[in-house]
Scaffold this motif. Structure first.
Motif, short mmCIF file in Angstrom:
data_model
loop_
_atom_site.label_atom_id
_atom_site.label_comp_id
_atom_site.label_asym_id
_atom_site.label_seq_id
_atom_site.Cartn_x
_atom_site.Cartn_y
_atom_site.Cartn_z
N GLY A 95 -5.46 -12.78 -5.79
CA GLY A 95 -5.38 -11.43 -5.32
C GLY A 95 -3.96 -10.95 -5.31
O GLY A 95 -3.14 -11.89 -5.79
N GLY A 96 -3.72 -9.85 -4.81
CA GLY A 96 -2.40 -9.40 -4.89
C GLY A 96 -2.07 -8.52 -3.87
O GLY A 96 -2.87 -8.12 -2.96
N VAL A 97 -0.86 -8.53 -3.34
CA VAL A 97 -0.45 -8.00 -2.06
C VAL A 97 0.61 -6.63 -2.43
O VAL A 97 1.38 -6.86 -3.25
CB VAL A 97 0.63 -9.09 -1.45
N ALA A 98 0.05 -5.68 -2.17
CA ALA A 98 0.68 -4.42 -2.52
C ALA A 98 2.10 -4.14 -1.73
O ALA A 98 2.41 -4.61 -0.54
CB ALA A 98 -0.10 -3.13 -2.24
N MET A 99 2.95 -3.23 -2.52
CA MET A 99 4.11 -2.87 -1.82
C MET A 99 4.13 -1.64 -1.14
O MET A 99 3.14 -0.56 -1.54
CB MET A 99 5.38 -2.61 -3.00
N LEU A 100 4.98 -1.20 -0.13
CA LEU A 100 5.13 0.02 0.62
C LEU A 100 6.54 0.67 0.64
O LEU A 100 7.26 -0.44 0.06
CB LEU A 100 4.75 -0.06 1.97
N ALA A 101 6.64 1.82 0.59
CA ALA A 101 8.00 2.55 0.91
C ALA A 101 7.90 2.83 2.20
O ALA A 101 7.51 4.07 2.49
CB ALA A 101 8.24 3.64 -0.22
N LEU A 102 8.78 2.49 3.07
CA LEU A 102 8.78 2.69 4.36
C LEU A 102 9.89 3.94 4.61
O LEU A 102 9.76 4.53 5.72
CB LEU A 102 9.08 1.62 5.38
N ASN A 103 10.39 4.31 3.61
CA ASN A 103 11.42 5.62 3.84
C ASN A 103 10.06 7.13 3.39
O ASN A 103 10.50 7.81 3.43
CB ASN A 103 12.41 5.87 3.01
N HIS A 104 8.78 6.29 3.15
CA HIS A 104 7.85 7.63 3.00
C HIS A 104 6.52 6.94 3.81
O HIS A 104 5.60 6.46 3.00
CB HIS A 104 7.60 7.70 1.43
N VAL A 105 6.43 7.13 5.02
CA VAL A 105 5.35 6.52 5.87
C VAL A 105 4.18 7.18 5.49
O VAL A 105 3.05 6.57 5.39
CB VAL A 105 5.75 6.53 7.24
N GLU A 106 4.16 8.23 5.02
CA GLU A 106 3.08 9.11 4.80
C GLU A 106 2.34 8.74 3.54
O GLU A 106 1.31 8.37 3.31
CB GLU A 106 3.13 10.69 4.77
N GLY A 107 3.32 8.58 2.41
CA GLY A 107 2.85 8.08 1.36
C GLY A 107 2.45 6.54 1.30
O GLY A 107 1.58 6.21 0.71
N SER A 108 3.28 5.90 2.22
CA SER A 108 2.62 4.33 2.40
C SER A 108 1.34 4.21 3.04
O SER A 108 0.59 3.37 2.69
CB SER A 108 3.54 3.60 3.20
N LEU A 109 0.61 5.16 3.94
CA LEU A 109 -0.31 5.26 4.61
C LEU A 109 -1.46 5.66 3.26
O LEU A 109 -2.61 5.02 3.47
CB LEU A 109 -0.57 6.14 5.68
#
Length: 305
Positions: A95-109
């Protein structure tokens, strides 16, 4: 079969995009020069045959280099490259673990709801001990924790340096930062607010098992108990005595085999050393099997993996 829940990659397309933003990355982070991070056929040659890896990106985070929209686009592309890598070799990877961009919380959601949930190969998301110079538990990031709990998506928690400090070092600083992030998460009340929250902590819970009695005597009882809700891996470069502390504190059912491969011991990580350390622990065969694989299967069932 053993499942290594905390192994790292830096996939080639994403790495080239990050090098374009900062050509000095390999000098700033010498561990990035390990070719096993990028070269999957080379990785397969070194990988222990009885181990399947769950892979997550190293701590090269677009949010630290570019504004929100560009950071979101970069992590979306990185996540797609991760998915393609997993689909190309399901025998090598679990499996793999995704990245998020927390300067874009809406996009990360949206990544959580439209990418992680929709792809069985993606088993969780990675957060770091600090984001944008703030604690991972800062209020503006709380929607990420809520969504992960609601969607039954585990969080992989990885340390990074606190850049306000001048004496950061790879031996001790990350372990302190990891420990402080755990305290921040507990004090934010996330385990109380989100009972389904699952957080997997790198490096066996860092300093927490060693300071178990300080936690118990100094913190309020409910906070002290919340510390034992974390899951932890076994990435201590071996060290069975330290692993015993982790098992004693978190409980064997909350300890997952994880190695930090291919980092720590060249050329491809400490997988053999950590297997040897677990085998040396005074645990039953069933308990060792739980750490090597069964605990992951129990945890992952919530996402339907």
């Amino acid at each position: 079969m053993k499942i290594d829940v905390f192994a790292h990659v830096l996939l080639p397309r994403f790495y080239q995009k990050m090098l374009a933003l900062d050509p000095q990355l390999p000098d700033k982070m010498p561990f990035l020069q390990n070719p096993v991070l990028l070269d999957m056929p080379m990785r397969a040659q070194h990988q222990t045959s009885s181990v399947k890896q769950i892979i997550s990106y190293v701590n090269v985070n677009p949010e630290d280099y570019v504004a929100a929209d560009e950071a979101l686009e970069l992590v979306q592309e990185a996540n797609q490259e991760l998915l393609e890598t997993l689909q190309a070799d399901p025998e090598q990877f679990a499996g793999g673990v995704a990245m998020l961009a927390l300067n874009h919380v809406e996009g990360s959601l949206k990544i959580l709801e439209e990418f992680v949930v929709q792809h069985q190969e993606i088993v969780g998301v990675q957060l770091f001990s600090r984001h944008l110079g703030q604690s991972v538990a800062a209020p503006e990031f709380a929607p990420i924790f809520e969504a992960c709990a609601r969607l039954h998506v585990p969080i992989w928690l990885h340390p990074v340096f606190d850049m306000r400090k001048s004496d950061n070092n790879i031996v001790f600083s990350w372990e302190y930062e990891q420990t402080q992030a755990m305290l921040d998460i507990v004090q934010a009340g996330y385990f109380q607010q989100y009972p389904d929250l699952k957080v997997i902590v790198h490096h066996a819970g860092a300093m927490v098992p060693y300071f178990a009695e300080r936690i118990r005597h100094i913190l309020p009882e409910d906070m002290a108990q919340d510390f034992q809700k974390f899951y932890v891996d076994t990435a201590l470069l071996g060290n069975p005595k330290a692993l015993e502390l982790a098992v004693d504190y978190f409980g064997v059912e909350h300890v997952l085999f994880g190695t930090d491969a291919p980092l720590g011991i060249l050329p491809a990580g400490p997988t053999k050393e950590i297997i040897t350390a677990i085998e040396a622990m005074p645990l039953s065969t069933e308990e060792k099997q739980a750490i090597f694989v069964d605990n992951w299967y129990r945890l992952s069932k919530q996402k339907g993996i």
